[in-house]
Design a protein around this motif. Structure first.
Motif, mmCIF file in Angstrom:
data_model
loop_
_atom_site.group_PDB
_atom_site.id
_atom_site.type_symbol
_atom_site.label_atom_id
_atom_site.label_comp_id
_atom_site.label_asym_id
_atom_site.label_seq_id
_atom_site.Cartn_x
_atom_site.Cartn_y
_atom_site.Cartn_z
ATOM 1 N N LEU A 150 0.904 -1.097 0.069
ATOM 2 C CA LEU A 150 -0.087 -0.128 0.003
ATOM 3 C C LEU A 150 0.995 1.326 -0.007
ATOM 4 O O LEU A 150 1.772 1.400 0.840
ATOM 5 N N ARG A 151 0.473 2.114 -0.809
ATOM 6 C CA ARG A 151 1.236 3.470 -1.004
ATOM 7 C C ARG A 151 0.330 4.739 -0.662
ATOM 8 O O ARG A 151 -0.986 4.570 -1.020
ATOM 9 N N PRO A 152 0.951 5.780 -0.563
ATOM 10 C CA PRO A 152 0.088 6.813 -0.313
ATOM 11 C C PRO A 152 -0.837 7.292 -1.283
ATOM 12 O O PRO A 152 -2.082 7.713 -1.581
ATOM 13 N N VAL A 153 -0.265 7.063 -2.422
ATOM 14 C CA VAL A 153 -0.946 7.475 -3.936
ATOM 15 C C VAL A 153 -2.072 6.333 -4.195
ATOM 16 O O VAL A 153 -3.024 6.645 -5.217
ATOM 17 N N ASP A 154 -2.156 5.184 -3.219
ATOM 18 C CA ASP A 154 -3.234 4.263 -3.588
ATOM 19 C C ASP A 154 -4.572 4.743 -2.743
ATOM 20 O O ASP A 154 -5.467 3.865 -2.420
ATOM 21 N N LEU A 155 -4.503 5.930 -2.016
ATOM 22 C CA LEU A 155 -5.419 6.412 -1.016
ATOM 23 C C LEU A 155 -6.280 7.382 -1.914
ATOM 24 O O LEU A 155 -5.940 8.316 -2.190
ATOM 25 N N ASP A 156 -7.801 6.738 -2.222
ATOM 26 C CA ASP A 156 -8.708 7.912 -2.690
ATOM 27 C C ASP A 156 -9.676 8.233 -1.490
ATOM 28 O O ASP A 156 -10.555 7.888 -1.241
ATOM 29 N N ARG A 157 -9.180 9.428 -0.957
ATOM 30 C CA ARG A 157 -9.772 10.228 0.168
ATOM 31 C C ARG A 157 -11.322 10.367 0.042
ATOM 32 O O ARG A 157 -12.103 10.325 0.996
ATOM 33 N N ALA A 158 -11.598 10.973 -1.130
ATOM 34 C CA ALA A 158 -12.848 11.404 -1.575
ATOM 35 C C ALA A 158 -13.881 10.336 -1.571
ATOM 36 O O ALA A 158 -14.899 10.292 -0.779
ATOM 37 N N GLN A 159 -13.349 9.229 -1.892
ATOM 38 C CA GLN A 159 -14.402 8.114 -1.933
ATOM 39 C C GLN A 159 -14.329 7.005 -1.083
ATOM 40 O O GLN A 159 -14.906 5.939 -1.068
ATOM 41 N N CYS A 160 -13.271 7.342 -0.089
ATOM 42 C CA CYS A 160 -12.850 6.307 0.949
ATOM 43 C C CYS A 160 -12.555 4.903 0.309
ATOM 44 O O CYS A 160 -13.012 3.717 0.690
#
Length: 347
Positions: free
Chosen positions: A194-204
């Motif tokens: 898992l990487r920071p770029v793999d986080l979609d914060r808007a859609q969780c």
């Protein structure tokens, strides 16, 4: 009249001799085909295959390729027989390291045959071994025993989470790991990749990359997303959003050793954890069992990230669950609304 049929045959044979002489091919060469001299040894070909396969395959087979090299390093790929392969697998089985969760070396024998099949599949594609003469496919793998893993009881999972949160040198990290695996049922490899770029914060959503080079988006609760973002902000000062997300207090990426330390510590505090050899994969069983019981097989299969064609038959093509259904199951599991479920209800 009986002599005439022999004349064309003699002429044809002489023509062949002339052609072979012009090509520089002698009778000795025909007796020792060049192809045999071109077949590589195990020592040489293992190195070549190791560089060509994926990192996951290399990690799984390296120790077994090492044993094959020790036994047959100077032999050509086309020399061993199925009987010799079976004998080698039995040797590896007998010499397997005995651990508390060992099952008589059956897995070691299975992986030895699988590692050889990987080598021979490439050798067949390269033309070194005919598919019909592949000795590894004539040796059956040991029958797998039923897994001892099962879903944990709610009280057991609570004990594990509570103990992890009050013991050890980094309770925050261990609690985050357990929540990540409980919400997503991901494998260790998925969490470590898992990487920071793999986080979609808007859609969780988080992007999981797991075995078999599979990639999928998995819903997480808003609370877990906040913890993942904060963890990255607090522990990663490199600014590289494509580097590993999960890190120690000193900023170094975690490895599988963190999981080993976590479960050894939990086993020391909770004797039943050590006795039953509980591991991270038991949490995957727990979450997927909960989802299947309440939302059905199709949703549980999507939740797990299973997309193989052989694990559920053709019917799974028509009853495939969608991401919003996985999000709905997650919302029920965590007790938190998810952006995808709100969007679905509005439509």
């Amino acid at each position: 009249m009986t002599d005439h049929p022999q004349i064309p045959a003699a002429l044809d044979l002489e023509t062949v001799r002339v052609v072979l002489q012009r090509l520089g091919i002698t009778a000795e060469t025909l007796g020792h085909p060049m192809r045999e001299r071109d077949v590589p040894t195990f020592a040489d070909y293992i190195d070549r295959v190791s560089e060509a396969v994926s990192a996951g395959t290399r990690r799984a087979y390296t120790s077994y390729w090492r044993r094959i090299r020790d036994a047959w390093g100077e032999r050509r790929l086309d020399e061993p027989t199925p009987l010799e392969i079976k004998h080698l697998a039995e040797q590896v089985k007998d010499n397997a390291v005995v651990r508390s969760n060992s099952r008589g070396g059956r897995t070691a024998a299975e992986h030895t045959i699988a590692a050889l099949r990987c080598l021979y599949s490439h050798a067949t594609a390269d033309g070194y071994v005919d598919e019909s003469n592949n000795p590894s496919i004539r040796v059956p793998k040991p029958r797998r025993l039923a897994s001892t893993r099962r879903a944990l009881a709610d009280s057991q999972l609570v004990q594990i989470i509570e103990t992890a949160g009050i013991t050890g040198n980094d309770p925050h990290l261990d609690s985050l790991l357990l929540r990540l695996h409980t919400e997503t049922a991901c494998r260790r490899g998925g969490a470590l990749a898992l990487r920071p770029v793999d986080l979609d914060r808007a859609q969780c959503l988080i992007r999981l990359r797991e075995k078999g080079e599979t990639v999928r988006w998995q819903p997480v609760s808003p609370t877990l997303m906040q913890h993942l973002v904060r963890h990255h902000q607090d522990r990663d000062t490199s600014g590289d959003r494509r580097g590993p997300l999960l890190r120690y207090l000193n900023g170094q990426p975690i490895t599988t050793r963190r999981y080993d330390y976590l479960w050894q510590r939990l086993g020391a505090h909770l004797p039943w954890v050590a006795a039953q050899q509980i591991s991270t994969h038991w949490i995957r069983h727990t979450t997927l069992t909960w989802v299947e019981r309440r939302f059905g097989y199709a949703v549980a299969r999507a939740f797990a990230g299973h997309n193989g064609r052989s694990d559920a038959g053709t019917t799974s093509t028509y009853v495939r669950a969608h991401l919003d259904e996985v999000a709905e199951a997650l919302a029920a599991l965590t007790g938190e609304p998810h952006p995808l479920t709100r969007r679905t209800s509005q439509t």
